[in-house]
Every structure is written in C-alpha cells, then in structure tokens.
Scaffold this motif. Structure first.
Motif, mmCIF file in Angstrom:
data_model
loop_
_atom_site.group_PDB
_atom_site.id
_atom_site.type_symbol
_atom_site.label_atom_id
_atom_site.label_comp_id
_atom_site.label_asym_id
_atom_site.label_seq_id
_atom_site.Cartn_x
_atom_site.Cartn_y
_atom_site.Cartn_z
ATOM 1 N N MET A 1 12.826 -22.253 34.126
ATOM 2 C CA MET A 1 13.698 -21.167 34.590
ATOM 3 C C MET A 1 13.057 -19.814 34.283
ATOM 4 O O MET A 1 12.506 -19.609 33.207
ATOM 5 N N LYS A 2 13.131 -18.912 35.229
ATOM 6 C CA LYS A 2 12.552 -17.586 35.055
ATOM 7 C C LYS A 2 13.569 -16.643 34.409
ATOM 8 O O LYS A 2 14.759 -16.687 34.712
ATOM 9 N N PRO A 3 13.120 -15.744 33.534
ATOM 10 C CA PRO A 3 14.034 -14.754 32.983
ATOM 11 C C PRO A 3 14.363 -13.676 34.003
ATOM 12 O O PRO A 3 13.591 -13.425 34.938
ATOM 13 N N ASP A 4 15.517 -13.062 33.841
ATOM 14 C CA ASP A 4 15.826 -11.840 34.578
ATOM 15 C C ASP A 4 15.181 -10.678 33.835
ATOM 16 O O ASP A 4 15.355 -10.544 32.613
ATOM 17 N N VAL A 5 14.440 -9.848 34.543
ATOM 18 C CA VAL A 5 13.775 -8.700 33.930
ATOM 19 C C VAL A 5 14.327 -7.424 34.555
ATOM 20 O O VAL A 5 14.291 -7.254 35.781
ATOM 21 N N PHE A 6 14.835 -6.548 33.696
ATOM 22 C CA PHE A 6 15.382 -5.267 34.139
ATOM 23 C C PHE A 6 14.499 -4.154 33.594
ATOM 24 O O PHE A 6 14.620 -3.760 32.433
ATOM 25 N N PRO A 7 13.555 -3.632 34.396
ATOM 26 C CA PRO A 7 12.712 -2.521 33.938
ATOM 27 C C PRO A 7 13.452 -1.193 34.100
ATOM 28 O O PRO A 7 14.144 -0.967 35.099
ATOM 29 N N ARG A 8 13.274 -0.322 33.127
ATOM 30 C CA ARG A 8 13.833 1.022 33.208
ATOM 31 C C ARG A 8 12.782 2.026 32.759
ATOM 32 O O ARG A 8 12.275 1.958 31.650
ATOM 33 N N PHE A 9 12.475 2.982 33.637
ATOM 34 C CA PHE A 9 11.411 3.953 33.362
ATOM 35 C C PHE A 9 11.997 5.225 32.768
ATOM 36 O O PHE A 9 12.970 5.771 33.278
ATOM 37 N N GLU A 10 11.385 5.696 31.674
ATOM 38 C CA GLU A 10 11.780 6.963 31.048
ATOM 39 C C GLU A 10 10.688 7.978 31.386
ATOM 40 O O GLU A 10 9.578 7.909 30.860
ATOM 41 N N PRO A 11 10.958 8.934 32.291
ATOM 42 C CA PRO A 11 9.880 9.750 32.855
ATOM 43 C C PRO A 11 9.290 10.797 31.922
ATOM 44 O O PRO A 11 8.131 11.174 32.097
ATOM 45 N N VAL A 12 10.033 11.286 30.949
ATOM 46 C CA VAL A 12 9.500 12.351 30.088
ATOM 47 C C VAL A 12 8.310 11.854 29.279
ATOM 48 O O VAL A 12 7.300 12.545 29.125
ATOM 49 N N THR A 13 8.408 10.629 28.756
ATOM 50 C CA THR A 13 7.302 10.056 27.989
ATOM 51 C C THR A 13 6.563 8.975 28.772
ATOM 52 O O THR A 13 5.688 8.307 28.230
ATOM 53 N N ALA A 14 6.917 8.806 30.046
ATOM 54 C CA ALA A 14 6.269 7.834 30.929
ATOM 55 C C ALA A 14 6.307 6.415 30.355
ATOM 56 O O ALA A 14 5.352 5.657 30.463
ATOM 57 N N THR A 15 7.426 6.071 29.736
ATOM 58 C CA THR A 15 7.577 4.793 29.051
ATOM 59 C C THR A 15 8.394 3.807 29.871
ATOM 60 O O THR A 15 9.467 4.151 30.373
ATOM 61 N N TRP A 16 7.901 2.574 29.973
ATOM 62 C CA TRP A 16 8.697 1.489 30.534
ATOM 63 C C TRP A 16 9.460 0.797 29.410
ATOM 64 O O TRP A 16 8.882 0.388 28.402
ATOM 65 N N GLN A 17 10.770 0.697 29.596
ATOM 66 C CA GLN A 17 11.640 -0.069 28.716
ATOM 67 C C GLN A 17 12.073 -1.323 29.476
ATOM 68 O O GLN A 17 12.211 -1.273 30.697
ATOM 69 N N TYR A 18 12.309 -2.401 28.755
ATOM 70 C CA TYR A 18 12.678 -3.651 29.419
ATOM 71 C C TYR A 18 13.865 -4.312 28.745
ATOM 72 O O TYR A 18 13.937 -4.367 27.508
ATOM 73 N N VAL A 19 14.783 -4.788 29.571
ATOM 74 C CA VAL A 19 15.802 -5.724 29.125
ATOM 75 C C VAL A 19 15.474 -7.048 29.802
ATOM 76 O O VAL A 19 15.349 -7.110 31.029
ATOM 77 N N VAL A 20 15.296 -8.083 29.005
ATOM 78 C CA VAL A 20 14.882 -9.398 29.515
ATOM 79 C C VAL A 20 15.951 -10.401 29.119
ATOM 80 O O VAL A 20 16.335 -10.475 27.940
ATOM 81 N N ALA A 21 16.443 -11.175 30.087
ATOM 82 C CA ALA A 21 17.601 -12.031 29.840
ATOM 83 C C ALA A 21 17.390 -13.441 30.363
ATOM 84 O O ALA A 21 16.699 -13.653 31.379
ATOM 85 N N ASP A 22 18.002 -14.393 29.680
ATOM 86 C CA ASP A 22 18.106 -15.765 30.177
ATOM 87 C C ASP A 22 19.260 -15.789 31.181
ATOM 88 O O ASP A 22 20.401 -15.503 30.816
ATOM 89 N N PRO A 23 18.989 -16.111 32.447
ATOM 90 C CA PRO A 23 20.061 -16.064 33.457
ATOM 91 C C PRO A 23 21.169 -17.082 33.212
ATOM 92 O O PRO A 23 22.285 -16.897 33.711
#
Length: 309
Positions: free
Chosen positions: A1-23
């Motif tokens: 089973m593949k995880p659900d990946v929710f990427p969220r970009f924070e533009p001021v510091t150019a950082t990718w944040q991730y929420v990763v979940a078991d569906p």
C-alpha cells in the motif's frame, strides 16, 4: 500500500514540509515543519504550522511522530509547537524524532551560543539509530543516515518514497552545501550515491527547492517541485548523477561553498532547532534571547581590545 503524501511549500525559506499518512489507519507523520520568523522584528508566528494542523484535521489524521531530517540552519522548526497544539486538541502526544547524531551537533553549537545542558536534555523524544525501522500505521519505514550537509542528517524511507531533507535537491538545483561544522563533500557524495542506488521509480522528496529561471511551470502555474524519481536524478542531476566521479563532485562542491554567504537565519535557526523548537530559557526579567554574533574589522578589534576601561 502506498502512503498518502501531502507536500506543503513554505516560500520564505523555500522549505518543503510533508505530512505522510497511512491511507488505511490515517496515522501520519509530519516531516520538517516550519515556524514563521521575521528577523526585522524578531517575531515568531505560527501561520505556516497552523496550516499543517488544519491539513491534519481536514484529512482526519492522527499524527504519531513529528520528524526532523537534521538541525536546519535556514528555518525554525515547528516541532514542539505542533506537538503541544495536538495535545491541546485532545490528540495523542506524538514523539519528536531525529537522527541520534543530533547530540554531536548540540555539543558543537551549545557552547558557541551559551546554551546550558539543561535546555537540551531530552528535548527530542526519539533519537533514531542508522537503518532503524519503525511503523506508520500498517506501513513500514526506515531511517537512512545521509550525512554530508550536516553530520546528523537522516532521510526517511516510507514505502517507495524517500524524504531526503537536504541530502539531494531536484536535478536542476543539484546538491546542498557541505561547509557547515561536521559537513563533508565526500560524505554528501556518498549519501547521494545511496539515494541513486534505489530503484528508478522511487520518489525522492526534497527538503528545499530553488528553481532556476529556466524551469517551466506545471499545469497549476507552479515552478516548485516536491519530488523527482531516482531515474530522473540519475540522468539529470547537475551535480551528482550516474556518471559523476567523487573528485568531480568534491571540486564543484568546494568551489561553490567557498563563495556562499551565511544562511539568513543561520544563528536563530541553529539555536532554536537544537532545542527541538523549544523556547529559550527566560531571564529574571522574563525576556528570552537568541544570541547573534557580531563581527568587527581587525582595526576596530585592535583599538577596542587595547582600550582602558
């Protein structure tokens, strides 16, 4: 089973944040979260972190761990804030996890900034060993030691996805700097090779993105990309691809690092992040401080050190 990946970009510091979940179970981890910081006013705020909390709520997720890939030098982590807010909302308390070599980074920077040992004791709930495995709901996950950018740096392998932090960037960006204390261009090269050895269809989710002007926008009109495949990295990474030799990479990396300036939030970030995002100890007057070094010319230093008080 593949995880659900929710990427969220924070533009001021150019950082990718991730929420990763078991569906299936809706258990989730948060990787490399960001607090907002205004260096002009020294004001910390939580808009970006609160959006992560909203995402968790909207998708009915239970955060079981809050993970860091390393002690970041360019943004302030929201780990402790998120942990406390989730508890306030009646959710289980998630552990804050990082690679075990964070103690080396703490030992390097705590004396420099005058941080007492008591402020660093047990600030992280979980110190991961190399190749340690854990579960995310019904999914397996593994901790990869990926040093070079920093000595404590790790990545998280979840399913067929690696959350790489700053161990490799998108192909048209290349690689991260390796000149921080404990950093190593050789180690960074070897970490990149570790990632390129994964099957070609695996996804490498990066910690930052700094797209060049030439990058085409996607269908949503965005230039920022959270991931590319191992195959794409092998073929196109401009610093370290299938044909790149170690000596080539070292020469390129050392030349680039020699002309880079300090990250804008270097000192604030390090002092905050080795505390896992906890507030500094308050003075007797109730104020809290992050120390900023000052620099003076040799002439001024000579005059001032020789001055009689």
């Amino acid at each position: 089973m593949k995880p659900d990946v929710f990427p969220r970009f924070e533009p001021v510091t150019a950082t990718w944040q991730y929420v990763v979940a078991d569906p299936a179970t809706r258990d989730a981890v948060i990787i490399d979260s960001v607090l907002d910081f205004n260096p002009a006013s020294n004001q910390i705020s939580t808009e970006t972190a609160d959006r992560l909390l909203s995402l968790v709520s909207e998708n009915n997720l239970t955060v079981t761990r809050i993970l860091e890939t390393h002690a970041h030098a360019d943004h302030l982590t929201a780990s402790t804030y998120l942990q406390q807010q989730l508890v306030k909302l009646g959710k289980p308390r998630p552990d804050i996890g990082i690679g075990a070599r964070i103690t080396q980074v703490q030992s390097t920077f705590a004396p420099r900034y005058g941080i007492e040992d008591s402020e660093l004791s047990n600030v992280f709930d979980k110190l991961f060993q190399d190749n340690e495995e854990f579960t995310l709901g019904n999914l397996g996950a593994k901790v990869l030691h990926l040093p070079g950018h920093t000595p404590d740096h790790v990545g998280y392998l979840i399913g067929e996805n690696v959350f790489t932090g700053d161990s490799i960037f998108n192909p048209d960006v290349g690689s991260a700097r390796a000149d921080f204390p404990g950093g190593s261009a050789v180690a960074l090269y070897n970490s990149a090779r570790t990632l390129l050895d994964f099957p070609g269809h695996y996804r490498l989710y990066v910690g930052h993105d700094y797209p060049p002007e030439s990058r085409a926008e996607n269908e949503a009109g965005e230039k920022y990309k959270p991931y590319t495949t191992v195959k794409e990295q092998r073929e196109d990474n401009k610093h370290v691809n299938t044909g790149t030799r170690e000596e080539e990479f070292m020469k390129l990396r050392l030349e680039r690092d020699s002309i880079l300036g300090e990250p804008r939030l270097l000192h604030q970030s390090l002092q905050w992040n080795i505390r896992a995002g906890r507030l500094p100890k308050a003075t007797g007057a109730g104020d809290m401080f992050l120390h900023l070094p000052i620099k003076a010319s040799k002439q001024l230093m000579s005059i001032m050190q020789g001055a009689k008080l």
